[in-house]
Design a protein around this motif. Structure first.
Motif, PDB file in Angstrom:
ATOM      1  N   THR A  70      78.543  84.636  47.105  1.00 40.82           N
ATOM      2  CA  THR A  70      77.174  85.101  46.878  1.00 40.82           C
ATOM      3  C   THR A  70      77.151  86.504  46.292  1.00 40.82           C
ATOM      4  O   THR A  70      76.221  86.853  45.568  1.00 40.82           O
ATOM      5  CB  THR A  70      76.366  85.053  48.185  1.00 40.82           C
ATOM      6  OG1 THR A  70      77.050  85.777  49.200  1.00 40.82           O
ATOM      7  CG2 THR A  70      76.138  83.625  48.634  1.00 40.82           C
ATOM      8  N   SER A  77      72.700  84.067  45.406  1.00 39.83           N
ATOM      9  CA  SER A  77      71.907  84.808  46.390  1.00 39.83           C
ATOM     10  C   SER A  77      70.460  84.313  46.390  1.00 39.83           C
ATOM     11  O   SER A  77      69.816  84.291  47.437  1.00 39.83           O
ATOM     12  CB  SER A  77      71.977  86.305  46.136  1.00 39.83           C
ATOM     13  OG  SER A  77      71.459  86.611  44.868  1.00 39.83           O
ATOM     14  N   ARG A  78      69.951  83.900  45.237  1.00 39.06           N
ATOM     15  CA  ARG A  78      68.602  83.318  45.192  1.00 39.06           C
ATOM     16  C   ARG A  78      68.585  81.944  45.849  1.00 39.06           C
ATOM     17  O   ARG A  78      67.639  81.580  46.535  1.00 39.06           O
ATOM     18  CB  ARG A  78      68.113  83.224  43.749  1.00 39.06           C
ATOM     19  CG  ARG A  78      67.759  84.572  43.151  1.00 39.06           C
ATOM     20  CD  ARG A  78      67.012  84.403  41.834  1.00 39.06           C
ATOM     21  NE  ARG A  78      67.712  83.552  40.863  1.00 39.06           N
ATOM     22  CZ  ARG A  78      68.565  84.001  39.952  1.00 39.06           C
ATOM     23  NH1 ARG A  78      68.842  85.288  39.875  1.00 39.06           N
ATOM     24  NH2 ARG A  78      69.141  83.175  39.105  1.00 39.06           N
ATOM     25  N   SER A  81      68.653  82.154  49.603  1.00 35.79           N
ATOM     26  CA  SER A  81      67.410  82.630  50.202  1.00 35.79           C
ATOM     27  C   SER A  81      66.462  81.492  50.569  1.00 35.79           C
ATOM     28  O   SER A  81      65.503  81.700  51.306  1.00 35.79           O
ATOM     29  CB  SER A  81      66.711  83.625  49.270  1.00 35.79           C
ATOM     30  OG  SER A  81      66.292  82.960  48.094  1.00 35.79           O
ATOM     31  N   ARG A  83      65.246  78.900  52.794  1.00 38.35           N
ATOM     32  CA  ARG A  83      65.467  78.883  54.249  1.00 38.35           C
ATOM     33  C   ARG A  83      66.161  77.628  54.759  1.00 38.35           C
ATOM     34  O   ARG A  83      66.966  77.696  55.676  1.00 38.35           O
ATOM     35  CB  ARG A  83      64.135  79.062  54.972  1.00 38.35           C
ATOM     36  CG  ARG A  83      63.533  80.428  54.759  1.00 38.35           C
ATOM     37  CD  ARG A  83      62.320  80.601  55.589  1.00 38.35           C
ATOM     38  NE  ARG A  83      62.747  80.617  56.985  1.00 38.35           N
ATOM     39  CZ  ARG A  83      61.922  80.653  58.001  1.00 38.35           C
ATOM     40  NH1 ARG A  83      60.642  80.666  57.802  1.00 38.35           N
ATOM     41  NH2 ARG A  83      62.385  80.667  59.225  1.00 38.35           N
TER      42      ARG A  83
END
Length: 122
Positions: A70, A77-78, A81, A83
């Protein structure tokens, strides 16, 4: 921290499973045809699939949850995110691991049954 050993072991499991299955197929063709040997060969083929699924799930899990990946790939990383993604990927690796263990036991048991059966006298 353990992402590289997990990936190496997952890929090694696939490679070793394929090599073992190839050796088993050569032995299967050298022996007389019998139901226990056929059953073991089928379980061995399914074990190859289980090992591949586990390796794929391990790559996916490390790719989406591993800090190294990441950090190096900003797009991850997106994705991380989201959840629900990380719990789903973790559940997937657990299911794939349980399936791999189960299939290993089943293939081993069918191999033992074939080895200890009276297939030579048929």
């Amino acid at each position: 921290m353990l992402e590289w050993p997990v990936l190496v072991l997952a890929v090694a499991a696939v490679v070793l499973t394929v090599l073992t299955a190839d050796a088993g197929e050569a032995l299967e063709h050298a022996l007389a045809e019998s139901a226990p040997i056929e059953a073991h060969a089928e379980q061995g083929e399914l074990l190859e699939v289980a090992a591949g699924l586990f390796a794929g799930a391990a790559v996916l899990a490390v790719g989406t949850t591993g800090p190294w990946f990441t950090a190096k790939v900003p797009a991850l990383s997106r994705v991380v995110s989201v959840r629900w993604l990380v719990p789903v990927v973790r559940a997937l690796i657990v299911v794939a691991g349980v399936f791999l263990i189960y299939q290993t036991v089943v293939a081993g048991h069918s191999g033992a049954a074939a080895a200890w059966s009276d297939w030579r006298t048929r």
